[in-house]
Design a protein around this motif. Structure first.
Motif, short mmCIF file in Angstrom:
data_model
loop_
_atom_site.label_atom_id
_atom_site.label_comp_id
_atom_site.label_asym_id
_atom_site.label_seq_id
_atom_site.Cartn_x
_atom_site.Cartn_y
_atom_site.Cartn_z
N GLN A 12 0.82 -1.20 0.00
CA GLN A 12 0.00 0.00 0.00
C GLN A 12 0.86 1.26 0.00
O GLN A 12 0.56 2.23 -0.70
CB GLN A 12 -0.93 0.00 1.22
N ARG A 13 1.92 1.22 0.79
CA ARG A 13 2.84 2.37 0.82
C ARG A 13 3.55 2.53 -0.52
O ARG A 13 3.69 3.64 -1.04
CB ARG A 13 3.88 2.18 1.94
N GLU A 14 4.00 1.40 -1.06
CA GLU A 14 4.72 1.44 -2.34
C GLU A 14 3.80 1.92 -3.47
O GLU A 14 4.23 2.66 -4.36
CB GLU A 14 5.27 0.05 -2.65
N ALA A 15 2.53 1.51 -3.40
CA ALA A 15 1.58 1.97 -4.41
C ALA A 15 1.37 3.48 -4.31
O ALA A 15 1.25 4.17 -5.32
CB ALA A 15 0.25 1.23 -4.25
N GLY A 16 1.33 3.99 -3.09
CA GLY A 16 1.17 5.42 -2.90
C GLY A 16 2.36 6.19 -3.45
O GLY A 16 2.19 7.25 -4.08
N LEU A 17 3.56 5.69 -3.22
CA LEU A 17 4.76 6.34 -3.74
C LEU A 17 4.76 6.32 -5.27
O LEU A 17 5.17 7.29 -5.91
CB LEU A 17 6.01 5.64 -3.20
N ALA A 18 4.28 5.21 -5.82
CA ALA A 18 4.26 5.07 -7.28
C ALA A 18 3.31 6.06 -7.93
O ALA A 18 3.52 6.47 -9.09
CB ALA A 18 3.88 3.64 -7.66
N THR A 19 2.28 6.45 -7.21
CA THR A 19 1.32 7.41 -7.76
C THR A 19 1.72 8.86 -7.49
O THR A 19 0.98 9.78 -7.83
CB THR A 19 -0.09 7.16 -7.18
N GLY A 20 2.87 9.05 -6.85
CA GLY A 20 3.37 10.40 -6.63
C GLY A 20 2.93 11.06 -5.35
O GLY A 20 3.12 12.27 -5.17
N LEU A 21 2.34 10.30 -4.44
CA LEU A 21 1.91 10.87 -3.16
C LEU A 21 3.11 11.10 -2.25
O LEU A 21 4.08 10.32 -2.28
CB LEU A 21 0.92 9.95 -2.46
N SER A 22 3.05 12.15 -1.42
CA SER A 22 4.10 12.40 -0.45
C SER A 22 3.92 11.46 0.74
O SER A 22 2.84 10.87 0.92
CB SER A 22 4.03 13.85 0.03
N PRO A 23 4.98 11.27 1.56
CA PRO A 23 4.83 10.40 2.73
C PRO A 23 3.67 10.80 3.64
O PRO A 23 2.97 9.95 4.18
CB PRO A 23 6.18 10.56 3.44
N THR A 24 3.46 12.13 3.81
CA THR A 24 2.35 12.59 4.64
C THR A 24 1.01 12.23 4.02
O THR A 24 0.08 11.78 4.70
CB THR A 24 2.43 14.11 4.86
N GLN A 25 0.89 12.41 2.71
CA GLN A 25 -0.35 12.06 2.02
C GLN A 25 -0.62 10.56 2.09
O GLN A 25 -1.77 10.14 2.24
CB GLN A 25 -0.28 12.52 0.56
N ILE A 26 0.42 9.76 1.98
CA ILE A 26 0.27 8.31 2.07
C ILE A 26 -0.23 7.93 3.46
O ILE A 26 -1.14 7.11 3.61
CB ILE A 26 1.61 7.61 1.77
N LEU A 27 0.35 8.56 4.49
CA LEU A 27 -0.06 8.27 5.87
C LEU A 27 -1.52 8.63 6.10
O LEU A 27 -2.29 7.81 6.63
CB LEU A 27 0.83 9.04 6.85
N VAL A 28 -1.90 9.84 5.69
CA VAL A 28 -3.25 10.34 5.97
C VAL A 28 -4.31 9.70 5.09
O VAL A 28 -5.39 9.34 5.57
CB VAL A 28 -3.28 11.88 5.81
N SER A 29 -4.01 9.53 3.82
CA SER A 29 -5.03 9.09 2.87
C SER A 29 -5.04 7.58 2.61
O SER A 29 -6.07 7.04 2.21
CB SER A 29 -4.84 9.81 1.53
N VAL A 30 -3.93 6.91 2.83
CA VAL A 30 -3.83 5.49 2.49
C VAL A 30 -3.69 4.61 3.73
O VAL A 30 -4.48 3.67 3.93
CB VAL A 30 -2.63 5.24 1.53
N LEU A 31 -2.69 4.89 4.57
CA LEU A 31 -2.37 3.98 5.66
C LEU A 31 -3.32 4.12 6.85
O LEU A 31 -3.82 3.12 7.37
CB LEU A 31 -0.93 4.21 6.11
N LEU A 32 -3.53 5.37 7.31
CA LEU A 32 -4.34 5.55 8.52
C LEU A 32 -5.77 5.04 8.39
O LEU A 32 -6.28 4.38 9.31
CB LEU A 32 -4.34 7.03 8.94
N PRO A 33 -6.48 5.32 7.28
CA PRO A 33 -7.84 4.80 7.19
C PRO A 33 -7.90 3.27 7.31
O PRO A 33 -8.80 2.74 7.99
CB PRO A 33 -8.30 5.26 5.79
N GLN A 34 -6.96 2.57 6.69
CA GLN A 34 -6.95 1.12 6.79
C GLN A 34 -6.53 0.66 8.18
O GLN A 34 -7.10 -0.30 8.73
CB GLN A 34 -5.98 0.53 5.76
N ALA A 35 -5.56 1.36 8.76
CA ALA A 35 -5.09 1.00 10.10
C ALA A 35 -6.20 1.16 11.13
O ALA A 35 -6.40 0.29 11.99
CB ALA A 35 -3.87 1.85 10.48
N VAL A 36 -6.92 2.29 11.06
CA VAL A 36 -8.00 2.55 12.01
C VAL A 36 -9.09 1.49 11.88
O VAL A 36 -9.62 1.01 12.89
CB VAL A 36 -8.58 3.96 11.80
#
Length: 221
Positions: A124-148
């Motif tokens: 999921q993190r690698e996919a976010g990086l591949a789409t050009g998201l910043s680490p903060t955007q990946i955390l807020v938009s990709v990782l945290l929703p799934q983690a919660v």
């Protein structure tokens, strides 16, 4: 039997004490809003720091989590409220309770968030990086929703514990529900206000307890 009803389930006494109980309930609600809100936000910071690539940050976070999970909240509260004035820092009861409980619960929320973040597939993190998201955007938009979503029962369970924890704020004379119920008991020479306070806690927390159980059963299917 009549004596028990008169002493513990006296409706007239509860009615007289109702304004005081409602005042205490309002303070408990304010306290919960502050502690839970700040604790949830601080917990994210703790979780992110615990997964940092910087070894110093990671070790410092582990130390923080271990200390504040091991330190009894009551001891921490008394120290902040009664001890810090000797260093020239006097806090109001509300401020002392919020600081003590946030320090304590940020450690617990942080561990829950950390478990949630670790449960998200690395792809999921690698996919976010591949789409050009910043680490903060990946955390807020990709990782945290799934983690919660993965740790939601644990977050709710810890929040229930936080609500129950607010009852010890009475030791610093903060007018929350238990403190005001005990004041009503002293004024009426009757334990019914304490029973009423217990029932209020039950009515507030029981739906959350059932929600956690239902969600856990759903995850188990």
């Amino acid at each position: 039997m009549d004596d028990i009803v008169a002493q513990f389930f006296n409706i007239e006494v509860v009615a007289k004490a109702a304004p005081l109980l409602l005042q205490g309930l309002a303070m408990t609600a304010q306290l919960c809003a502050a502690v839970i809100g700040l604790g949830l936000v601080a917990g994210i910071a703790v979780a992110v720091a615990s997964l940092s690539h910087n070894r110093l940050v990671r070790y410092a976070t582990v130390f923080y989590v271990d200390v504040f999970r091991a330190l009894p909240p009551l001891v921490l509260l008394v120290f902040i409220y009664s001890g810090l004035p000797f260093a020239g820092l006097a806090l109001s009861p509300f401020q002392a309770v919020v600081i003590a409980f946030v320090l304590n619960n940020a450690a617990y929320y942080g561990e829950i968030y950390r478990a949630g973040l670790l449960s998200v597939p690395r792809g999921q993190r690698e996919a976010g990086l591949a789409t050009g998201l910043s680490p903060t955007q990946i955390l807020v938009s990709v990782l945290l929703p799934q983690a919660v979503r993965n740790v939601l029962p644990d977050l709710i369970s810890n929040t229930i514990e936080v609500v129950k924890l607010t009852s010890i704020a009475s030791v610093v004379s903060l007018g929350e529900l238990l403190y005001d119920a005990n004041m009503a008991r002293s004024l009426t020479y009757n334990a019914s206000p304490l029973v009423a306070a217990a029932l209020i806690y039950l009515m507030v927390l029981w739906p959350l307890v059932r929600l956690v159980s239902r969600y856990q059963r759903k995850l188990a299917i």
